[in-house]
Scaffold this motif. Structure first.
Motif, PDB file in Angstrom:
ATOM      1  N   ILE A 151       0.854  -1.192   0.000  1.00  0.00           N
ATOM      2  CA  ILE A 151       0.000   0.000   0.000  1.00  0.00           C
ATOM      3  C   ILE A 151       0.890   1.243   0.000  1.00  0.00           C
ATOM      4  N   ALA A 152       1.878   1.266   0.900  1.00  0.00           N
ATOM      5  CA  ALA A 152       2.771   2.430   1.006  1.00  0.00           C
ATOM      6  C   ALA A 152       3.567   2.651  -0.276  1.00  0.00           C
ATOM      7  N   LEU A 153       4.024   1.563  -0.885  1.00  0.00           N
ATOM      8  CA  LEU A 153       4.895   1.682  -2.049  1.00  0.00           C
ATOM      9  C   LEU A 153       4.136   1.966  -3.341  1.00  0.00           C
ATOM     10  N   ASN A 154       2.806   1.832  -3.321  1.00  0.00           N
ATOM     11  CA  ASN A 154       2.035   2.036  -4.549  1.00  0.00           C
ATOM     12  C   ASN A 154       1.135   3.259  -4.529  1.00  0.00           C
ATOM     13  N   LEU A 155       1.299   4.123  -3.520  1.00  0.00           N
ATOM     14  CA  LEU A 155       0.631   5.418  -3.589  1.00  0.00           C
ATOM     15  C   LEU A 155       1.203   6.198  -4.769  1.00  0.00           C
ATOM     16  N   PRO A 156       0.416   7.047  -5.415  1.00  0.00           N
ATOM     17  CA  PRO A 156       0.928   7.770  -6.582  1.00  0.00           C
ATOM     18  C   PRO A 156       2.059   8.730  -6.201  1.00  0.00           C
ATOM     19  N   ASP A 157       3.067   8.823  -7.053  1.00  0.00           N
ATOM     20  CA  ASP A 157       4.169   9.764  -6.825  1.00  0.00           C
ATOM     21  C   ASP A 157       3.653  11.192  -6.867  1.00  0.00           C
ATOM     22  N   GLU A 158       4.229  12.034  -6.031  1.00  0.00           N
ATOM     23  CA  GLU A 158       3.865  13.451  -6.045  1.00  0.00           C
ATOM     24  C   GLU A 158       4.469  14.135  -7.266  1.00  0.00           C
ATOM     25  N   THR A 159       3.756  15.101  -7.813  1.00  0.00           N
ATOM     26  CA  THR A 159       4.239  15.815  -9.005  1.00  0.00           C
ATOM     27  C   THR A 159       4.641  17.252  -8.692  1.00  0.00           C
TER      28      THR A 159
ATOM     29  N   LEU B 159       9.626   9.447   2.185  1.00  0.00           N
ATOM     30  CA  LEU B 159      10.972   9.019   1.792  1.00  0.00           C
ATOM     31  C   LEU B 159      11.067   8.741   0.295  1.00  0.00           C
ATOM     32  N   GLN B 160       9.957   8.303  -0.307  1.00  0.00           N
ATOM     33  CA  GLN B 160       9.944   8.067  -1.754  1.00  0.00           C
ATOM     34  C   GLN B 160       9.825   9.361  -2.554  1.00  0.00           C
ATOM     35  N   ASN B 161       9.315  10.411  -1.928  1.00  0.00           N
ATOM     36  CA  ASN B 161       9.072  11.683  -2.620  1.00  0.00           C
ATOM     37  C   ASN B 161       9.715  12.845  -1.865  1.00  0.00           C
ATOM     38  N   LYS B 162      10.881  12.581  -1.291  1.00  0.00           N
ATOM     39  CA  LYS B 162      11.524  13.515  -0.361  1.00  0.00           C
ATOM     40  C   LYS B 162      11.775  14.885  -0.968  1.00  0.00           C
ATOM     41  N   SER B 163      12.094  14.929  -2.245  1.00  0.00           N
ATOM     42  CA  SER B 163      12.414  16.214  -2.877  1.00  0.00           C
ATOM     43  C   SER B 163      11.163  17.031  -3.205  1.00  0.00           C
ATOM     44  N   LYS B 164       9.990  16.416  -3.072  1.00  0.00           N
ATOM     45  CA  LYS B 164       8.754  17.095  -3.484  1.00  0.00           C
ATOM     46  C   LYS B 164       7.801  17.408  -2.333  1.00  0.00           C
ATOM     47  N   ILE B 165       7.810  16.594  -1.289  1.00  0.00           N
ATOM     48  CA  ILE B 165       6.854  16.796  -0.194  1.00  0.00           C
ATOM     49  C   ILE B 165       7.374  17.841   0.779  1.00  0.00           C
ATOM     50  N   SER B 166       6.555  18.861   1.009  1.00  0.00           N
ATOM     51  CA  SER B 166       6.946  19.927   1.935  1.00  0.00           C
ATOM     52  C   SER B 166       6.277  19.787   3.298  1.00  0.00           C
ATOM     53  N   PHE B 167       5.176  19.015   3.374  1.00  0.00           N
ATOM     54  CA  PHE B 167       4.430  18.963   4.633  1.00  0.00           C
ATOM     55  C   PHE B 167       3.502  17.752   4.643  1.00  0.00           C
ATOM     56  N   ILE B 168       3.445  17.065   5.786  1.00  0.00           N
ATOM     57  CA  ILE B 168       2.483  15.977   5.986  1.00  0.00           C
ATOM     58  C   ILE B 168       1.719  16.244   7.275  1.00  0.00           C
ATOM     59  N   LEU B 169       0.397  16.234   7.180  1.00  0.00           N
ATOM     60  CA  LEU B 169      -0.465  16.284   8.349  1.00  0.00           C
ATOM     61  C   LEU B 169      -0.996  14.876   8.587  1.00  0.00           C
ATOM     62  N   ALA B 170      -0.701  14.321   9.777  1.00  0.00           N
ATOM     63  CA  ALA B 170      -1.134  12.971  10.130  1.00  0.00           C
ATOM     64  C   ALA B 170      -2.091  13.065  11.300  1.00  0.00           C
ATOM     65  N   VAL B 171      -3.276  12.456  11.165  1.00  0.00           N
ATOM     66  CA  VAL B 171      -4.284  12.538  12.223  1.00  0.00           C
ATOM     67  C   VAL B 171      -4.781  11.146  12.602  1.00  0.00           C
ATOM     68  N   ASP B 172      -5.276  11.053  13.844  1.00  0.00           N
ATOM     69  CA  ASP B 172      -5.816   9.790  14.332  1.00  0.00           C
ATOM     70  C   ASP B 172      -6.694  10.089  15.542  1.00  0.00           C
ATOM     71  N   ILE B 173      -7.546   9.103  15.917  1.00  0.00           N
ATOM     72  CA  ILE B 173      -8.359   9.232  17.130  1.00  0.00           C
ATOM     73  C   ILE B 173      -7.718   8.516  18.319  1.00  0.00           C
ATOM     74  N   ASN B 174      -6.585   7.862  18.085  1.00  0.00           N
ATOM     75  CA  ASN B 174      -5.892   7.093  19.113  1.00  0.00           C
ATOM     76  C   ASN B 174      -4.692   7.896  19.620  1.00  0.00           C
ATOM     77  N   PRO B 175      -4.706   8.380  20.867  1.00  0.00           N
ATOM     78  CA  PRO B 175      -3.588   9.183  21.374  1.00  0.00           C
ATOM     79  C   PRO B 175      -2.243   8.469  21.276  1.00  0.00           C
ATOM     80  N   GLN B 176      -2.229   7.153  21.494  1.00  0.00           N
ATOM     81  CA  GLN B 176      -0.984   6.403  21.371  1.00  0.00           C
ATOM     82  C   GLN B 176      -0.464   6.421  19.934  1.00  0.00           C
TER      83      GLN B 176
END
Length: 241
Positions: free
Chosen positions: A56-64, A86-103
């Protein structure tokens, strides 16, 4: 064997495997290292495992875009969005990660820090804590695929919310709202298993929201004694079907 029987047996298998995984982490003092897509990550107790999600992680579309922004719903231990970075390090400027689990939030912070992921970790029930002014090039959820109700499962542990979404209430909100958070040309996708879950119900939810689902990628693998389909689905406006 009927599809309903198979799904029930797969749910019990998943609960057993997650329980065994949690016991291993507890025995390690509440944290353990594991390898995901060839990289070392840490996982915490009460956070759903990511075994089998490598593809799943390796087959997300590359960022343009060169300043790409990513939103991951239900980030868990953060491994999927970290690998996408890590696959798109030169292109990604920001990631927002959210969850309902504090851990899960603390776990994601630890892995983001380990690999220098630029971003923020935030508590949110799907899009509840995200403003529609916040726009992204990829909105993604490795979604829970079982939709069994509390009558069938009993009270859910927080870790089980990573793979059980009763009535597909959460993923329904994701399908209906994901494209509101996209920049022009962006992608809204979710990971799923139509063997464990019921994609026909999600297609109906998409139709109600004037969206359609398009399978972007899939793979068949063996989990215990079961042959399981693993997929990425893209959410599109219904007029592009």
């Amino acid at each position: 064997m009927s599809s309903d029987t198979i799904r029930k047996e797969l749910l019990e298998t998943a609960r057993k495997l997650v329980g065994e995984y949690q016991n291993t982490i507890i025995e390690s003092g509440g944290q353990a290292e594991f390898t995901f897509c060839g990289k070392k990550f840490v996982t915490f107790n009460d956070v759903c495992f990511t075994e089998g999600y490598d593809d799943i992680a390796l087959n997300l579309p590359d960022e343009t875009r060169k300043d790409a922004r990513v939103l991951e719903i239900g980030c868990g231990n953060g491994c999927v969005s970290t690998m996408h970075y890590l696959q798109n390090k030169s292109k990604i400027s920001f990631i927002l990660a959210v969850d309902i689990n504090p851990q899960a939030l603390e776990n994601t912070k630890a892995n983001f820090e380990r690999y220098g992921v630029p971003g923020e970790v935030r508590y949110s029930d799907v899009f509840q804590a995200i403003s529609e002014d916040e726009k992204f090039d990829l909105v993604f959820w490795n979604a829970p695929f079982f939709n069994h109700t509390p009558t069938e499962t009993g009270d859910l542990k927080i870790v089980e919310r990573g793979f059980i979404d009763p009535g597909y209430e959460g993923i329904g909100r994701f399908i209906a709202g994901a494209r509101k958070y996209l920049r022009p040309g962006g992608n809204a996708l979710f990971g799923f298993s139509s063997t464990c879950g019921q994609i026909d119900i999600l297609e109906e939810k998409a139709k109600e929201a004037e969206m359609c689902l398009e399978r972007f990628w899939h793979k068949t693998l063996v989990v215990e004694a079961f042959v399981v389909d693993w997929e990425l689905w893209r959410i599109l406006p219904i007029d592009t079907e």
